[in-house]
Scaffold this motif. Structure first.
Motif, mmCIF file in Angstrom:
data_model
loop_
_atom_site.group_PDB
_atom_site.id
_atom_site.type_symbol
_atom_site.label_atom_id
_atom_site.label_comp_id
_atom_site.label_asym_id
_atom_site.label_seq_id
_atom_site.Cartn_x
_atom_site.Cartn_y
_atom_site.Cartn_z
ATOM 1 N N MET A 133 55.155 53.448 7.039
ATOM 2 C CA MET A 133 55.485 54.763 6.474
ATOM 3 C C MET A 133 55.926 55.717 7.573
ATOM 4 S SD MET A 133 52.861 55.818 3.440
ATOM 5 C CE MET A 133 51.549 56.165 4.615
ATOM 6 N N LEU A 134 56.819 56.625 7.206
ATOM 7 C CA LEU A 134 57.206 57.678 8.131
ATOM 8 C C LEU A 134 56.015 58.598 8.384
ATOM 9 C CD1 LEU A 134 60.632 58.637 6.499
ATOM 10 C CD2 LEU A 134 60.316 57.326 8.610
ATOM 11 N N GLU A 135 55.885 59.050 9.630
ATOM 12 C CA GLU A 135 54.873 60.054 9.935
ATOM 13 C C GLU A 135 55.462 61.427 9.643
ATOM 14 O OE1 GLU A 135 51.795 60.477 13.415
ATOM 15 O OE2 GLU A 135 53.674 61.418 14.022
ATOM 16 N N LEU A 136 54.816 62.172 8.759
ATOM 17 C CA LEU A 136 55.327 63.460 8.311
ATOM 18 C C LEU A 136 54.434 64.590 8.788
ATOM 19 C CD1 LEU A 136 56.206 62.525 4.604
ATOM 20 C CD2 LEU A 136 57.680 62.399 6.632
ATOM 21 N N SER A 137 55.060 65.674 9.212
ATOM 22 C CA SER A 137 54.358 66.883 9.628
ATOM 23 C C SER A 137 54.971 68.056 8.879
ATOM 24 C CB SER A 137 54.504 67.072 11.139
ATOM 25 O OG SER A 137 53.757 68.188 11.599
ATOM 26 N N PHE A 138 54.188 69.104 8.639
ATOM 27 C CA PHE A 138 54.711 70.257 7.909
ATOM 28 C C PHE A 138 54.850 71.452 8.845
ATOM 29 C CE2 PHE A 138 54.575 73.854 4.874
ATOM 30 C CZ PHE A 138 55.618 73.455 4.049
ATOM 31 N N CYS A 139 56.014 72.070 8.827
ATOM 32 C CA CYS A 139 56.253 73.273 9.635
ATOM 33 C C CYS A 139 55.504 74.445 9.018
ATOM 34 C CB CYS A 139 57.747 73.543 9.727
ATOM 35 S SG CYS A 139 58.661 72.229 10.583
ATOM 36 N N ASN A 140 54.797 75.212 9.846
ATOM 37 C CA ASN A 140 53.707 76.042 9.324
ATOM 38 C C ASN A 140 54.044 77.473 8.969
ATOM 39 O OD1 ASN A 140 53.884 77.130 12.049
ATOM 40 N ND2 ASN A 140 51.771 77.816 11.805
ATOM 41 N N GLU A 141 55.268 77.949 9.219
ATOM 42 C CA GLU A 141 55.483 79.391 9.097
ATOM 43 C C GLU A 141 55.356 79.921 7.671
ATOM 44 O OE1 GLU A 141 59.595 77.523 9.908
ATOM 45 O OE2 GLU A 141 57.524 77.263 10.563
ATOM 46 N N LEU A 142 55.707 79.123 6.662
ATOM 47 C CA LEU A 142 55.545 79.603 5.283
ATOM 48 C C LEU A 142 54.073 79.717 4.918
ATOM 49 C CD1 LEU A 142 58.354 77.665 3.355
ATOM 50 C CD2 LEU A 142 58.398 80.017 4.216
ATOM 51 N N LEU A 143 53.267 78.762 5.356
ATOM 52 C CA LEU A 143 51.818 78.828 5.105
ATOM 53 C C LEU A 143 51.207 80.017 5.824
ATOM 54 C CD1 LEU A 143 51.000 75.031 5.527
ATOM 55 C CD2 LEU A 143 51.052 76.311 3.371
ATOM 56 N N ASP A 144 51.607 80.218 7.076
ATOM 57 C CA ASP A 144 51.108 81.369 7.833
ATOM 58 C C ASP A 144 51.513 82.674 7.159
ATOM 59 O OD1 ASP A 144 50.053 82.478 10.583
ATOM 60 O OD2 ASP A 144 52.003 83.440 10.272
ATOM 61 N N GLY A 145 52.723 82.722 6.643
ATOM 62 C CA GLY A 145 53.209 83.936 5.990
ATOM 63 C C GLY A 145 52.447 84.287 4.732
ATOM 64 N N GLU A 146 51.768 83.309 4.137
ATOM 65 C CA GLU A 146 50.951 83.573 2.951
ATOM 66 C C GLU A 146 49.487 83.810 3.307
ATOM 67 O OE1 GLU A 146 51.731 80.547 0.023
ATOM 68 O OE2 GLU A 146 53.809 81.231 -0.237
ATOM 69 N N GLY A 147 49.207 83.939 4.614
ATOM 70 C CA GLY A 147 47.883 84.368 5.038
ATOM 71 C C GLY A 147 46.878 83.275 5.309
ATOM 72 N N LEU A 148 47.300 82.017 5.305
ATOM 73 C CA LEU A 148 46.359 80.943 5.601
ATOM 74 C C LEU A 148 46.090 80.887 7.104
ATOM 75 C CD1 LEU A 148 47.520 80.068 2.751
ATOM 76 C CD2 LEU A 148 46.979 77.723 3.457
ATOM 77 N N SER A 149 44.833 80.717 7.463
ATOM 78 C CA SER A 149 44.486 80.513 8.860
ATOM 79 C C SER A 149 45.021 79.166 9.312
ATOM 80 C CB SER A 149 42.971 80.549 9.050
ATOM 81 O OG SER A 149 42.370 79.407 8.453
ATOM 82 N N LEU A 150 45.051 78.950 10.621
ATOM 83 C CA LEU A 150 45.541 77.679 11.136
ATOM 84 C C LEU A 150 44.673 76.528 10.617
ATOM 85 C CD1 LEU A 150 47.680 76.335 12.893
ATOM 86 C CD2 LEU A 150 46.146 76.612 14.849
ATOM 87 N N ARG A 151 43.381 76.711 10.586
ATOM 88 C CA ARG A 151 42.502 75.651 10.057
ATOM 89 C C ARG A 151 42.799 75.387 8.584
ATOM 90 N NH1 ARG A 151 37.297 73.377 11.695
ATOM 91 N NH2 ARG A 151 36.511 72.190 9.917
ATOM 92 N N GLU A 152 42.994 76.439 7.810
ATOM 93 C CA GLU A 152 43.317 76.259 6.389
ATOM 94 C C GLU A 152 44.658 75.551 6.217
ATOM 95 O OE1 GLU A 152 41.050 80.121 4.417
ATOM 96 O OE2 GLU A 152 43.042 80.368 5.315
#
Length: 276
Positions: free
Chosen positions: A1-20
């Motif tokens: 399987m491909l290793e997938l990572s998610f770019c975090n700026e949209l999550l950060d923009g909605e107020g999620l902490s880095l751990r979240e």
């Protein structure tokens, strides 16, 4: 399987902490997060070692990891890789981000940042390549020493006139001639600039010059939020033996960032299953 990572700026923009953000990524099946440094606060290249270690621990405690950095200069609007007057300060920031990436456990940095790379007037393409090689050589040497890969990202002409095709980026890679300096394929940018992204993957991945892949739709959404042929793109990645991380990098949401991240990974995994 491909290793997938998610770019975090949209999550950060909605107020999620880095751990979240990391907890969500793991719950969805991602290997981890690819970070925009500006989401870590002002002047992230100056973060002290203790704070960086805490950030890394908070992510890795969830079972995720930080796979790399992208959008490197978004928090530094006054800097430029194409203005000689800004070279020293811009290099200092980028070398600091190279160190940050390594200390966070990341493996790759992606240099897009179109606002900080307007094309200098009067340069031919060959002259521009040498101009950029002069700028990036010390950054590439720092990446080599840190054990990470620094990728110059070709962007569509709507965003910049400096490095707009994979071939132009490859010429810069060859001019610098260090294993730690590569280019990458961003599906959105390549799809706008060089149609048939799957063909570009088949052309360029075997050369060894490609250090990273970003999966996104030309409509700025995640894979599955538009009509781009990700079944062909995934097949090309598998056929060429791509073993690096694929960063899912949407610029807009469907409902919210959580749903967007879920759509992206579900689309790519379904494309993989269809190949079986």
């Amino acid at each position: 399987m491909l290793e997938l990572s998610f770019c975090n700026e949209l999550l950060d923009g909605e107020g999620l902490s880095l751990r979240e953000q990391a907890e969500l990524a793991v719950a969805l099946g991602y290997a981890g997060l690819e970070l925009a440094p500006a989401t870590l606060g002002p002047e992230p290249h100056r973060l002290d070692a203790g704070h960086v270690a805490d950030l890394r621990r908070s992510v890795e405690a969830t079972g995720a990891r930080i796979t790399g950095l992208h959008w490197l200069l978004s928090g530094y609007p006054g800097l430029s890789i194409t203005d000689r007057a800004q070279w020293d300060s811009t290099r200092a920031v980028l070398i600091g981000l190279v160190d940050l990436c390594a200390r966070l456990g990341g493996r790759v940095l992606v240099h897009g940042s179109p606002g900080q790379r307007p094309r200098p007037p009067g340069l031919t393409d060959d002259e521009l390549t040498q101009f950029l090689a002069d700028f990036f050589a010390p950054v590439a040497e720092a990446a080599q020493a840190a054990g990470v890969v620094y990728c110059i990202e070709p962007l569509a002409r709507q965003e910049t006139a400096t490095i707009t095709t994979i071939a132009e980026a490859a010429a810069l890679v060859e001019a610098i001639d260090l294993p730690a300096f590569r280019t990458m394929i961003d599906c959105k940018a390549a799809g706008l600039q060089e149609p048939q992204v799957s063909d570009r993957i088949r052309d360029w991945v075997p050369t060894g010059l490609i250090g990273h892949i970003h999966a996104n739709d030309t409509n700025l959404g995640a894979p599955g939020m538009g009509n781009d042929p990700f079944h062909d793109i995934v097949r090309a990645l598998v056929d060429t033996g791509w073993s690096g991380t694929v960063g899912v990098e949407p610029f807009r949401t469907c409902v919210d960032a959580r749903i967007t991240a879920a759509i992206g990974i579900a689309t790519l995994r379904s494309c993989e299953r269809a190949l079986a």
